[in-house]
Design an enzyme around this catalytic site. Structure first.
Site, PDB file in Angstrom:
ATOM      1  CB  SER A 108      -0.878   0.026   1.249  1.00 26.96           C
ATOM      2  OG  SER A 108      -1.539   1.272   1.356  1.00 26.96           O
ATOM      3  CE1 TYR A 112      -4.222  -1.969   4.997  1.00 24.28           C
ATOM      4  CE2 TYR A 112      -3.344   0.222   4.538  1.00 24.28           C
ATOM      5  CZ  TYR A 112      -3.873  -0.976   4.092  1.00 24.28           C
ATOM      6  OH  TYR A 112      -4.054  -1.188   2.738  1.00 24.28           O
TER       7      TYR A 112
HETATM    8  P1  NAP Z   1     -11.872  -5.203   0.130  1.00 19.35           P
HETATM    9  O1  NAP Z   1     -12.693  -4.662  -0.992  1.00 19.35           O
HETATM   10  O2  NAP Z   1     -12.219  -4.846   1.532  1.00 19.35           O
HETATM   11  O3  NAP Z   1     -11.847  -6.805  -0.011  1.00 19.35           O
HETATM   12  C1  NAP Z   1     -11.114  -7.519   0.945  1.00 19.35           C
HETATM   13  C2  NAP Z   1     -11.053  -8.969   0.537  1.00 19.35           C
HETATM   14  O4  NAP Z   1     -10.220  -9.661   1.497  1.00 19.35           O
HETATM   15  C3  NAP Z   1     -12.410  -9.665   0.588  1.00 19.35           C
HETATM   16  O5  NAP Z   1     -12.437 -10.621  -0.443  1.00 19.35           O
HETATM   17  C4  NAP Z   1     -12.409 -10.322   1.964  1.00 19.35           C
HETATM   18  O6  NAP Z   1     -13.225 -11.485   2.036  1.00 19.35           O
HETATM   19  C5  NAP Z   1     -10.947 -10.715   2.070  1.00 19.35           C
HETATM   20  N1  NAP Z   1     -10.488 -10.934   3.435  1.00 19.35           N
HETATM   21  C6  NAP Z   1     -10.535 -10.082   4.500  1.00 19.35           C
HETATM   22  N2  NAP Z   1     -10.012 -10.659   5.585  1.00 19.35           N
HETATM   23  C7  NAP Z   1      -9.626 -11.904   5.208  1.00 19.35           C
HETATM   24  C8  NAP Z   1      -9.045 -13.007   5.885  1.00 19.35           C
HETATM   25  N3  NAP Z   1      -8.746 -12.941   7.192  1.00 19.35           N
HETATM   26  N4  NAP Z   1      -8.801 -14.129   5.188  1.00 19.35           N
HETATM   27  C9  NAP Z   1      -9.120 -14.229   3.873  1.00 19.35           C
HETATM   28  N5  NAP Z   1      -9.681 -13.219   3.177  1.00 19.35           N
HETATM   29  C10 NAP Z   1      -9.930 -12.077   3.852  1.00 19.35           C
HETATM   30  O7  NAP Z   1     -10.323  -4.831  -0.066  1.00 19.35           O
HETATM   31  P2  NAP Z   1      -9.527  -4.177  -1.311  1.00 19.35           P
HETATM   32  O8  NAP Z   1      -9.689  -2.713  -1.240  1.00 19.35           O
HETATM   33  O9  NAP Z   1      -9.846  -4.898  -2.555  1.00 19.35           O
HETATM   34  O10 NAP Z   1      -8.022  -4.461  -0.850  1.00 19.35           O
HETATM   35  C11 NAP Z   1      -7.299  -5.587  -1.308  1.00 19.35           C
HETATM   36  C12 NAP Z   1      -5.852  -5.425  -0.884  1.00 19.35           C
HETATM   37  O11 NAP Z   1      -5.341  -4.206  -1.411  1.00 19.35           O
HETATM   38  C13 NAP Z   1      -5.639  -5.358   0.627  1.00 19.35           C
HETATM   39  O12 NAP Z   1      -4.462  -6.040   0.984  1.00 19.35           O
HETATM   40  C14 NAP Z   1      -5.484  -3.880   0.899  1.00 19.35           C
HETATM   41  O13 NAP Z   1      -4.733  -3.604   2.061  1.00 19.35           O
HETATM   42  C15 NAP Z   1      -4.776  -3.439  -0.373  1.00 19.35           C
HETATM   43  N6  NAP Z   1      -4.933  -2.005  -0.641  1.00 19.35           N
HETATM   44  C16 NAP Z   1      -6.165  -1.489  -0.895  1.00 19.35           C
HETATM   45  C17 NAP Z   1      -6.283  -0.110  -1.109  1.00 19.35           C
HETATM   46  C18 NAP Z   1      -7.610   0.558  -1.382  1.00 19.35           C
HETATM   47  O14 NAP Z   1      -7.664   1.803  -1.383  1.00 19.35           O
HETATM   48  N7  NAP Z   1      -8.676  -0.162  -1.648  1.00 19.35           N
HETATM   49  C19 NAP Z   1      -5.145   0.692  -1.061  1.00 19.35           C
HETATM   50  C20 NAP Z   1      -3.910   0.120  -0.805  1.00 19.35           C
HETATM   51  C21 NAP Z   1      -3.813  -1.235  -0.593  1.00 19.35           C
HETATM   52  P3  NAP Z   1     -14.817 -11.398   2.402  1.00 19.35           P
HETATM   53  O15 NAP Z   1     -15.502 -10.933   1.151  1.00 19.35           O
HETATM   54  O16 NAP Z   1     -15.186 -12.797   2.775  1.00 19.35           O
HETATM   55  O17 NAP Z   1     -14.949 -10.420   3.512  1.00 19.35           O
END
Ligand code: NAP
Length: 252
Positions: A143, A157
């Site tokens: 991130s 985080y």
């Molecule tokens: P998101 O929309 O909240 O989706 C999170 C996903 O992770 C969901 O599929 C969730 O499953 C799964 N998950 C959560 N806890 C878990 C666990 N303990 N074991 C297995 N699966 C788990 O997140 P996103 O925004 O797509 O983010 C994806 C990645 O990108 C993350 O690592 C995040 O830190 C990183 N990131 C995101 C952003 C942003 O702005 N969105 C920025 C920087 C980095 P369920 O559907 O079952 O809940």
């Protein structure tokens, strides 16, 4: 269908779901891992299958060693593991470090960091040519927070994501001669449900005017970079950390 199996942790929603759809369209058998949202994972599987691909949803908490082992054992029954996208990650409510309780810190480190290590361990055990595997690729989700530190929001985080940067470089060096490439993608503000899950559903709307490109990124834009790093097109790229942040944390 191809013998190539890829695991995407947190593949049910957001960036992970987009990666699953794209890898499915490329002919990989996709393991769509999720934590609790079975309906969302099933939806991703159905989309991939409707387009002629193969996918299976597997519930597993990446913070649980038992669950991670079961996740990889399920993948073993479907073909040869060729790739892992270490995407599952969580944020939490905005707060100062002085207010963070042990439960929060433990959950954050377990899912974001230890989960990434456990999955990488299982992937290397299977893919390393040293262990008789055929090689493969690992992409970790970092991130832009690792550079910004997220003061007053979630320094915990950001710190787990800083560790992901370091782990990516270290593991890449460790397995460079074993047919495995390890890279990371470092997204900026991406329009997914993660912000709402951290109690800030309006975060994207509030922040976008301050971003260099005056907009948030989409899950598909991040997934494109991940899919490239998973592909043979990036065959000489390892230990790299690719910013997909619209200039956040790079440009003034
Ligand atoms: P998101 O929309 O909240 O989706 C999170 C996903 O992770 C969901 O599929 C969730 O499953 C799964 N998950 C959560 N806890 C878990 C666990 N303990 N074991 C297995 N699966 C788990 O997140 P996103 O925004 O797509 O983010 C994806 C990645 O990108 C993350 O690592 C995040 O830190 C990183 N990131 C995101 C952003 C942003 O702005 N969105 C920025 C920087 C980095 P369920 O559907 O079952 O809940």
């Amino acid at each position: 269908m191809s013998d190539s199996v890829v695991i995407v942790t947190g593949g049910s929603r957001g960036i992970g779901a987009s990666v699953c759809r794209k890898l499915g369209a490329l002919g990989h058998t996709v393991i769509v891992n999720y934590a609790g949202n079975e309906a969302a994972a099933t939806d991703v599987v159905t989309t991939i299958e409707s387009a002629g691909g193969a996918a299976t949803a597997v519930q597993a908490d990446v913070g649980s060693e038992q669950d991670v082992i079961r996740l990889f054992e399920t993948a073993d029954t479907l073909g040869t593991l060729k790739g892992l996208v270490n995407n599952a990650g969580v944020v939490d409510r905005a707060m100062r470090v002085e207010d963070m309780l042990l439960d929060r810190l433990t959950r954050m480190v377990n899912i974001n960091l230890i989960g990434t290590f456990l999955c990488a361990r299982e992937a290397v055990r299977r893919m390393s040519t040293k262990n008789g595997g055929q090689g493969g690729t690992i992409v970790n989700l970092g991130s832009a927070a690792s550079k910004l530190g997220s003061p007053g929001m979630y320094v915990d985080y950001a710190a787990t994501k800083g560790a992901i940067d370091t782990m990516t470089v270290g593991l890449a060096g460790e397995v460079a001669l074993e047919g495995i490439r390890v890279n990371a993608v470092r997204p900026g503000i991406i329009d997914t449900e993660i912000h709402a899950s951290g109690g800030a559903p309006d975060r994207v709307e509030k922040l976008q005017s301050q971003l260099p490109m005056k907009r948030a990124g989409t899950a598909d834009e991040v997934a494109e970079a991940i899919v490239w790093l998973m592909s043979d097109q990036s065959s000489y790229t390892t230990g790299a950390i690719l910013d997909v942040s619209g200039g956040r944390a790079i440009l003034p």
